[in-house]
Design a protein around this motif. Sequence first.
Motif, mmCIF file in Angstrom:
data_model
loop_
_atom_site.group_PDB
_atom_site.id
_atom_site.type_symbol
_atom_site.label_atom_id
_atom_site.label_comp_id
_atom_site.label_asym_id
_atom_site.label_seq_id
_atom_site.Cartn_x
_atom_site.Cartn_y
_atom_site.Cartn_z
ATOM 1 N N ASP A 35 0.829 -1.264 0.006
ATOM 2 C CA ASP A 35 0.069 -0.045 0.093
ATOM 3 C C ASP A 35 0.897 1.351 -0.129
ATOM 4 O O ASP A 35 0.418 2.260 -0.521
ATOM 5 C CB ASP A 35 -1.055 0.058 1.369
ATOM 6 C CG ASP A 35 -1.931 -1.096 1.089
ATOM 7 O OD1 ASP A 35 -2.067 -1.654 0.189
ATOM 8 O OD2 ASP A 35 -2.504 -1.359 2.146
ATOM 9 N N ASN A 60 1.994 1.967 -3.582
ATOM 10 C CA ASN A 60 1.195 2.404 -4.205
ATOM 11 C C ASN A 60 0.986 3.896 -3.935
ATOM 12 O O ASN A 60 0.926 4.814 -4.847
ATOM 13 C CB ASN A 60 -0.126 1.524 -3.816
ATOM 14 C CG ASN A 60 -1.209 1.959 -5.059
ATOM 15 O OD1 ASN A 60 -1.030 2.211 -6.264
ATOM 16 N ND2 ASN A 60 -2.658 1.871 -4.334
ATOM 17 N N GLU A 61 0.922 4.335 -2.724
ATOM 18 C CA GLU A 61 0.788 5.634 -2.352
ATOM 19 C C GLU A 61 1.840 6.697 -2.810
ATOM 20 O O GLU A 61 1.833 7.582 -3.405
ATOM 21 C CB GLU A 61 0.707 5.591 -0.738
ATOM 22 C CG GLU A 61 0.652 7.145 -0.038
ATOM 23 C CD GLU A 61 0.668 7.327 1.275
ATOM 24 O OE1 GLU A 61 1.018 6.200 1.850
ATOM 25 O OE2 GLU A 61 0.725 8.204 1.752
ATOM 26 N N GLY A 93 3.725 6.011 -5.085
ATOM 27 C CA GLY A 93 3.901 5.970 -6.496
ATOM 28 C C GLY A 93 3.005 6.947 -7.063
ATOM 29 O O GLY A 93 3.331 7.754 -7.968
ATOM 30 N N LYS A 94 1.740 6.908 -6.670
ATOM 31 C CA LYS A 94 0.636 7.903 -6.950
ATOM 32 C C LYS A 94 1.132 9.271 -6.602
ATOM 33 O O LYS A 94 0.625 10.110 -7.207
ATOM 34 C CB LYS A 94 -0.527 7.495 -6.189
ATOM 35 C CG LYS A 94 -1.199 6.436 -6.718
ATOM 36 C CD LYS A 94 -2.532 6.042 -6.355
ATOM 37 C CE LYS A 94 -3.277 5.072 -7.296
ATOM 38 N NZ LYS A 94 -4.166 4.172 -6.901
ATOM 39 N N LYS A 95 1.776 9.532 -5.593
ATOM 40 C CA LYS A 95 2.311 10.811 -5.407
ATOM 41 C C LYS A 95 3.452 11.444 -5.942
ATOM 42 O O LYS A 95 4.017 12.461 -5.764
ATOM 43 C CB LYS A 95 2.586 11.142 -3.773
ATOM 44 C CG LYS A 95 1.327 10.965 -3.076
ATOM 45 C CD LYS A 95 1.653 11.109 -1.480
ATOM 46 C CE LYS A 95 0.277 11.373 -0.709
ATOM 47 N NZ LYS A 95 0.123 11.107 0.529
ATOM 48 N N GLY A 96 4.260 10.495 -7.067
ATOM 49 C CA GLY A 96 5.129 10.869 -7.865
ATOM 50 C C GLY A 96 6.404 10.819 -7.070
ATOM 51 O O GLY A 96 7.511 11.528 -7.306
ATOM 52 N N HIS A 127 1.640 -3.319 -8.336
ATOM 53 C CA HIS A 127 1.317 -2.148 -8.404
ATOM 54 C C HIS A 127 2.470 -1.479 -9.222
ATOM 55 O O HIS A 127 2.274 -0.706 -9.889
ATOM 56 C CB HIS A 127 1.754 -1.469 -6.737
ATOM 57 C CG HIS A 127 0.478 -1.522 -5.689
ATOM 58 N ND1 HIS A 127 -0.923 -1.475 -6.380
ATOM 59 C CD2 HIS A 127 0.415 -1.939 -4.816
ATOM 60 C CE1 HIS A 127 -1.725 -1.817 -5.235
ATOM 61 N NE2 HIS A 127 -0.813 -2.123 -4.300
ATOM 62 N N HIS A 142 2.184 -1.780 -12.795
ATOM 63 C CA HIS A 142 1.138 -0.908 -13.486
ATOM 64 C C HIS A 142 1.591 0.565 -13.209
ATOM 65 O O HIS A 142 0.645 1.429 -13.536
ATOM 66 C CB HIS A 142 -0.067 -1.457 -13.033
ATOM 67 C CG HIS A 142 -0.572 -2.743 -13.434
ATOM 68 N ND1 HIS A 142 -0.365 -3.755 -12.586
ATOM 69 C CD2 HIS A 142 -1.088 -2.938 -14.799
ATOM 70 C CE1 HIS A 142 -0.597 -5.074 -13.385
ATOM 71 N NE2 HIS A 142 -1.193 -4.287 -14.535
ATOM 72 N N ALA A 143 2.608 0.864 -12.696
ATOM 73 C CA ALA A 143 2.927 2.199 -12.357
ATOM 74 C C ALA A 143 3.631 2.775 -13.504
ATOM 75 O O ALA A 143 4.232 1.975 -14.141
ATOM 76 C CB ALA A 143 3.694 2.287 -10.787
ATOM 77 N N ASP A 144 4.076 4.073 -13.318
ATOM 78 C CA ASP A 144 4.861 4.794 -14.279
ATOM 79 C C ASP A 144 6.224 5.054 -13.827
ATOM 80 O O ASP A 144 6.910 5.767 -14.804
ATOM 81 C CB ASP A 144 4.127 6.036 -15.028
ATOM 82 C CG ASP A 144 3.812 7.199 -13.767
ATOM 83 O OD1 ASP A 144 4.396 7.042 -12.746
ATOM 84 O OD2 ASP A 144 3.236 7.943 -14.152
#
Length: 241
Positions: free
Chosen positions: A104, A107-108, A110-113, A151, A154-156
């Motif tokens: 998690d 994921n967090e 990654g989403k926050k760059g 995660h 599928h992340a960038d």
Amino acid sequence: MINLGGIIDASTLDYPGKVAMVIFFRGCPLRCIYCHNHRLLNGEDLVEEHTLEQKIQDASPFISAIVFSGGEPFLQSEPLLRLASFAKNSGLLLGIETSGYYPDRINEFGKKGLIDTLFLDIKAPLSNTRLYELITGRKDVVRRVKASLDHALHADFDLEIRTTVFRGLVGSEEVEAIASFLSGFRGTYVIQEGVPDLAPEYGKGKLSGFSYDEIREMGVIASRYVDRVMIRTKEKGLEVV
Ligand code: SF4
């Protein structure tokens, strides 16, 4: 406060193609039989976050990346988040080395760059929970690593997957199982030489290493499944297979 394990001010080995500061976080939920950083698993050296921010700021003209290592950096996720944000705002690339125990948080971040490259251990085939448990000393690791890998795939951000090999524990059969599971993976897969002398007392007598040629052969096997395979050995450092 950060429970700090140490700092390398400038390394050319820890972030591909970049000069990086490496910050080691103390503590880890796992107890790997071969842990090379076992001196960081326990103990306390609390350091104010602003002290590290100042260090990053002073170093930023001379480095282009920060690598957070450990131990397990995601164990101290709140100070890690603040420090990673500070480093990102200073224009630096961010690398995080992890066992994948906290999907998690990956994921967090990654989403926050806040991840440019994730260095993720896959310590054994993810189908082999018994071996994973034997290596890490915990039962609930495979499910978490699978979620972390999912995660990350599928992340960038960039992904480097690492496996450490020891004779009789993780060898060519296990490397082939991991590589075939990763078929089509477009990041880097690194096979690392395990060094018995660097293991903690509880693992030392049970471990034996491979020769350079054996590890190179594992690299050749893995490259049947994954495009970019590297090996890291005492003899020759990091090389492309
Ligand atoms: S996950 Fe890494 S730091 Fe933690 S015990 Fe295993 S090898 Fe050591």
